[in-house]
Design an enzyme around this catalytic site. Structure first.
Site, short mmCIF file in Angstrom:
data_model
loop_
_atom_site.label_atom_id
_atom_site.label_comp_id
_atom_site.label_asym_id
_atom_site.label_seq_id
_atom_site.Cartn_x
_atom_site.Cartn_y
_atom_site.Cartn_z
N THR A 285 0.76 -1.22 -0.09
CA THR A 285 -0.16 -0.01 0.05
C THR A 285 0.90 1.21 0.10
O THR A 285 1.68 1.32 0.84
CB THR A 285 -0.97 0.02 1.25
OG1 THR A 285 -1.84 -1.07 1.18
CG2 THR A 285 -1.72 1.35 1.17
N CYS A 286 0.64 2.19 -0.78
CA CYS A 286 1.34 3.54 -0.86
C CYS A 286 0.46 4.25 0.21
O CYS A 286 -0.69 4.61 0.27
CB CYS A 286 1.09 3.99 -2.25
SG CYS A 286 1.75 5.75 -2.51
#
Length: 123
Positions: free
Chosen positions: A4-5
């Site tokens: 996940t960014c």
């Protein structure tokens, strides 16, 4: 594994609170990095000249917005000051067209919460 960014590319702020929001950001930057972030031991550098040039291109060739803080840079040091840009058009192809991954924060204002919700839903 799922990745996940967590990098922030922009922020939506109600027009009625943009001054309050920007004052808080500026105060926080001052508290974290002092009056000259380039001299702060806690402020990082851009990972490569290629990414430095890409980030400066986002700042220099944006189609909207006003820089209210930052914008200073030093290519040799790969330093870009924390840069806050207000009055950004969500449809600014250059600034909003890709993930930023750098010290640039576009602020997009709205009057009604449905405005940003509609823009996000279209993505």
């Amino acid at each position: 594994m799922q990745i996940t960014c967590i990098a922030v590319d922009y922020v939506f702020v109600p027009k009625s609170r943009v001054d309050e929001f920007t004052k808080a950001i500026l105060k926080t930057l001052q508290n974290w990095y002092g009056s000259d972030p380039q001299k702060s031991k806690d402020y990082g550098r851009i990972v490569s000249q290629k990414h430095f040039d890409r980030l400066m291109s986002l700042i220099d060739h944006r189609q909207s917005g006003d820089i209210i803080a930052g914008g200073q840079s030093d290519r040799e040091d790969r330093y870009i000051a924390p840069t806050i840009i207000t009055n950004v058009d969500f449809h600014d192809v250059k600034l909003m067209g890709e993930e930023i991954f750098g010290p640039i924060l576009p602020i997009i204002t709205y009057n009604d919460i449905e405005e940003p919700m509609g823009l996000i839903a279209k993505q």
